[in-house]
Enzyme design. Structure first.
Site, short mmCIF file in Angstrom:
data_model
loop_
_atom_site.label_atom_id
_atom_site.label_comp_id
_atom_site.label_asym_id
_atom_site.label_seq_id
_atom_site.Cartn_x
_atom_site.Cartn_y
_atom_site.Cartn_z
N GLY B 55 0.80 -1.22 0.00
CA GLY B 55 0.00 0.00 0.00
C GLY B 55 0.83 1.27 0.00
O GLY B 55 0.43 2.28 0.59
N LEU B 56 1.99 1.23 -0.67
CA LEU B 56 2.85 2.41 -0.80
C LEU B 56 3.22 3.02 0.55
O LEU B 56 3.23 4.24 0.71
CB LEU B 56 2.20 3.48 -1.69
CG LEU B 56 2.04 3.15 -3.17
CD1 LEU B 56 1.51 4.39 -3.92
CD2 LEU B 56 3.33 2.70 -3.81
N ASN B 107 6.16 5.79 -10.80
CA ASN B 107 5.33 4.60 -10.56
C ASN B 107 3.92 4.91 -11.04
O ASN B 107 3.12 5.52 -10.33
CB ASN B 107 5.34 4.25 -9.07
CG ASN B 107 4.54 2.99 -8.79
OD1 ASN B 107 3.91 2.42 -9.68
ND2 ASN B 107 4.55 2.54 -7.54
N CYS B 110 0.95 1.26 -9.54
CA CYS B 110 0.88 0.51 -8.29
C CYS B 110 -0.45 -0.23 -8.22
O CYS B 110 -1.51 0.38 -8.35
CB CYS B 110 1.02 1.42 -7.07
SG CYS B 110 0.85 0.48 -5.53
N THR B 166 3.89 -5.29 -10.85
CA THR B 166 3.16 -6.52 -10.56
C THR B 166 1.78 -6.49 -11.21
O THR B 166 1.29 -5.45 -11.62
CB THR B 166 2.97 -6.68 -9.04
OG1 THR B 166 2.33 -5.50 -8.55
CG2 THR B 166 4.31 -6.85 -8.34
N GLY B 216 10.20 -11.55 -12.20
CA GLY B 216 10.58 -12.95 -12.05
C GLY B 216 12.03 -13.26 -12.36
O GLY B 216 12.39 -14.42 -12.58
N THR B 238 11.42 -9.99 -6.35
CA THR B 238 11.06 -11.02 -5.37
C THR B 238 12.25 -11.88 -4.96
O THR B 238 12.34 -12.31 -3.80
CB THR B 238 9.93 -11.89 -5.96
OG1 THR B 238 8.83 -11.02 -6.28
CG2 THR B 238 9.46 -12.94 -4.96
#
Lengths: 236, 284
Positions: B55-56, B107, B110, B166, B216, B238
Site C-alpha cells: 500500500g505504498l 510509478n 501501483c 506486478t 521474475g 522477489t
C-alpha cells in the site's frame, strides 16, 4: 548483512505434533535468544522465519509446526539434505533481568530452550498448550509447569511467595502475548508475523508497534510489552 | 547493463551491503504525504509467485528529502527515486524537488492504491516540465496494449521504461478467505517472467527507449532473456527476499549464461531475440 549459508540437515525428530530440525552450524552464529533465522522451504518461493530453539555444539535446532506447504517441506527434511539459512536476524531478549520467568504458548515455546540456556538454566518456565499431544513438546523444557486448554498459561503468572513480580520473557500466539502485556507491563514478548525476507526488504511483516505499523523483522521480533497494545477487556 | 532492484523490494538503509552490490538502488515509491500502508497480512506466497499489498508505505516527500535521501546518497550507490502520487501535480512537485540522483522512476502502475486521476502520458508530461533528470515510466502489463501506453509516455517525454510492475492477484486460505487484508495484491515472482518478457519486447519495438526489465528474474539466464528481449538494464525483485546475495550471484551467472548462449557480453545480447520461423522480432 546477516550471514547466509547452505547447511546440511543433521537430524529431524518428532516432538508431539512438531518437528525439531537440526542443521550443522558451520559459519552461522546462534545469536541472541529470541533472534530468528530464515530457513529455505524446499520447493517454495519464500523462506520461513524461525527462532532458534536449541544450540548444541556444532548444531542449530529449529522447532517447526507443519501448518502449511512451507513448514511441511521443512519438517520433511532428512539428514543429509541441504537448505539455505540466513541469520541470526532481528532483536532477541534482553537478558539483564533480575527475576526471569519464561512463558510459552504452543509453538511459541520454540525460543525458550535456548533462552533458558542463555540465562544459565535456572529460571522457572510456564507453558500452555491446546492439547495433551501438543504438550508433549514440554519435554524440551524439563521441569516446566504445564497447563492445557481450557486452562490458560497466564493463570500461572503470579507474584512469587515474597510477593515480587517476575520479569516475564514470553513467546506465543498473539492473544496470549496481549494478555501477558496487560498482566506484566515490563514483559518482553517475542512476536510473530508472516515474513518474506527477514531483513527489512519486503515491508510485509508489519505489526502495530508504538501505535504505528512497523516492520517486525527490524524492530523485533522481541518487543517490550510497552510497545504493543495490551489485551482490552471486552465491553458488554 | 546495469543491475538494479525493483522498487519496494529492498531497503538500502536497512541492508546497505545488499544495495552496494547493485549498479543502482531504486527507492520505495515516495508519495507527497506519509503513508502508513495497508493493514497486515500484506504478503502471501502462492504456487508460482507471491502477492503483496504494502500500500505504498513511505515516509512522505518531506521526510524522504530531508532524512532518507541524504543517507541514501552516502551509500555510494547511484540512487533512483520512485515517485508516486494521485494526480500529475503530485508527481511533478516531487520531481521538481529531486536533485543529485541518477534517475526518477515514475510509478504509474501501483496495484495496491487507486489509480491516479490523470493518464500516464499526462503525468509524464508534467514531470518532464518539472525536472531535467532521466525519467523512467514504470508500467503494468495489465494494460491491454502496453505498447500503446509506452508510445504515449515516450511522446510525453519519458527517457526510459521500467517493465513491468506486478499484476493484481488474489489468493485464498484454507477457509476460502483472502490471505491479504486488502483482499488482492500485486503478483510477482517466476510466474510474471513470460508476461514481462513480452512487455519488454513489444515496448522496445514500439519506442526504442532504454528499458529496465524486471519480473521474475531469479538467475543470470533470466536476466539474459530480458536483455535479449530488448531491455538495457535488469532489476531484481522477489528473488531478493529469499536471496540477499542474488545481485552478485545473478551477475556471475549472467557471464556464464552469455557464454552458454554464444553471446560476447550482456550488452551484446540486447534485442537479439528473434522468432525461430521468420527471424524477425515479434511485435504484438
Amino acid at each position: 548483512m546477516p550471514n547466509a549459508a547452505r547447511l546440511s540437515v543433521t537430524g529431524s525428530e518428532r516432538v508431539g505434533p512438531y518437528t525439531l530440525v537440526r542443521v550443522e552450524r558451520r559459519g552461522i552464529e546462534p545469536g541472541a535468544a529470541g533472534q530468528f533465522f530464515m530457513l529455505e522451504a524446499p520447493g517454495r518461493l519464500l523462506p520461513r522465519p524461525f527462532s532458534l530453539c536449541i544450540a548444541p555444539p556444532g548444531e542449530l535446532g529449529f522447532l517447526v509446526d507443519p501448518i502449511g506447504p512451507g513448514t511441511e517441506a521443512i519438517a520433511a527434511l532428512a539428514p543429509g539434505d541441504e537448505i539455505g539459512v540466513l541469520g541470526p536476524l532481528g532483536n532477541g531478549y534482553r537478558l539483564d533481568v533480575e527475576r526471569p520467568l519464561l512463558v510459552g504458548g504452543g509453538i511459541g515455546i520454540a525460543p525458550l530452550p535456548y533462552l533458558l540456556e542463555q540465562l544459565g538454566g535456572s529460571a522457572p518456565v510456564a507453558l500452555g498448550f491446546r492439547s495433551a499431544e501438543h504438550a508433549e513438546a514440554a519435554s524440551l523444557l524439563p521441569g516446566a509447569e504445564v497447563v492445557v486448554d481450557p486452562v490458560l498459561v497466564t493463570e500461572l503468572i503470579e507474584p512469587d511467595s515474597a510477593g515480587r513480580d517476575w520479569d516475564v520473557l514470553a513467546c506465543g500466539p498473539e492473544p496470549m502475548l496481549r494478555a501477558v502485556a496487560a498482566l506484566c507491563p515490563t514483559a518482553q514478548l517475542a512476536w510473530e508475523a508472516p515474513m518474506a525476507c527477514g531483513y527489512g526488504a519486503c515491508y510485509g511483516c508489519v505489526v502495530e508497534i508504538d501505535s504505528a505499523l512497523k516492520r517486525l523483522c527490524l524492530e523485533g521480533p522481541v518487543l517490550d510489552a510497552s510497545r504493543v497494545r495490551p489485551q482490552v477487556e471486552a465491553v458488554a | 547493463m546495469r543491475l538494479l532492484n525493483a522498487s519496494g523490494c529492498l531497503d538500502a538503509l536497512a541492508a546497505p551491503e545488499v544495495a552496494r552490490e547493485l549498479d543502482g538502488f531504486v527507492t520505495k515509491t515516495v508519495t507527497p504525504l506519509p503513508r502508513e500502508g495497508a493493514a497486515p497480512p500484506r504478503i502471501a506466497e502462492t504456487a508460482h509467485g507471491m502477492l503483496n499489498a504494502i500500500g505504498l508505505a513511505n515516509p512522505g516527500r518531506e521526510r524522504f528529502l530531508a532524512d532518507h535521501l541524504p543517507r541514501l546518497r552516502e551509500l555510494g550507490v547511484p540512487v533512483w527515486v520512485s515517485v508516486g502520487g494521485f494526480c500529475a501535480d503530485d508527481y511533478a512537485e516531487t520531481c521538481s524537488r529531486l536533485t543529485d540522483i541518477e534517475a526518477v522512476e515514475l510509478n504509474l502502475s501501483c496495484p495496491n492504491v487507486d489509480e491516479a486521476a490523470d493518464s500516464a502520458a499526462e503525468i509524464v508530461a508534467a514531470c518532464r516540465s518539472a525536472t531535467p533528470l532521466p525519467l523512467y515510466a514504470k508500467l503494468s502489463a495489465a494494460h491491454p496494449d502496453i505498447a500503446e501506453v509506452a508510445r504515449a509516455v515516450a511522446a510525453a517525454g519519458a527517457d526510459g521504461l521500467s517493465l513491468v510492475n506486478t499484476l493484481r492477484g488474489t489468493a485464498l486460505d484454507k477457509q476460502l478467505r483472502p490471505m491479504l487484508a486488502r483482499g488482492s495484491g500485486g503478483y510477482s515472482g517466476p510466474a510474471l517472467k513470460p508476461v514481462a518478457l513480452h512487455a519488454v519486447r513489444v515496448c522496445a519495438e514500439a519506442t526504442g527507449l532504454p528499458i529496465v526489465g524486471m519480473g521474475g528474474v531469479a538467475s543470470g539466464r533470466d536476466a539474459l532473456e530480458f536483455l535479449a528481449c530488448g531491455a538495457r538494464d535488469v532489476a531484481l525483485g522477489t528473488v531478493l527476499f529469499s536471496d540477499p546475495g542474488a545481485p552478485a550471484r545473478v551477475r556471475s551467472e549472467l557471464a556464464a549464461a552469455c557464454a552458454d548462449a554464444g553471446v560476447a557480453s550482456p550488452d551484446d545480447a540486447v534485442g537479439i531475440a528473434k522468432t525461430p520461423e521468420t527471424g524477425e522480432k515479434i511485435t504484438a
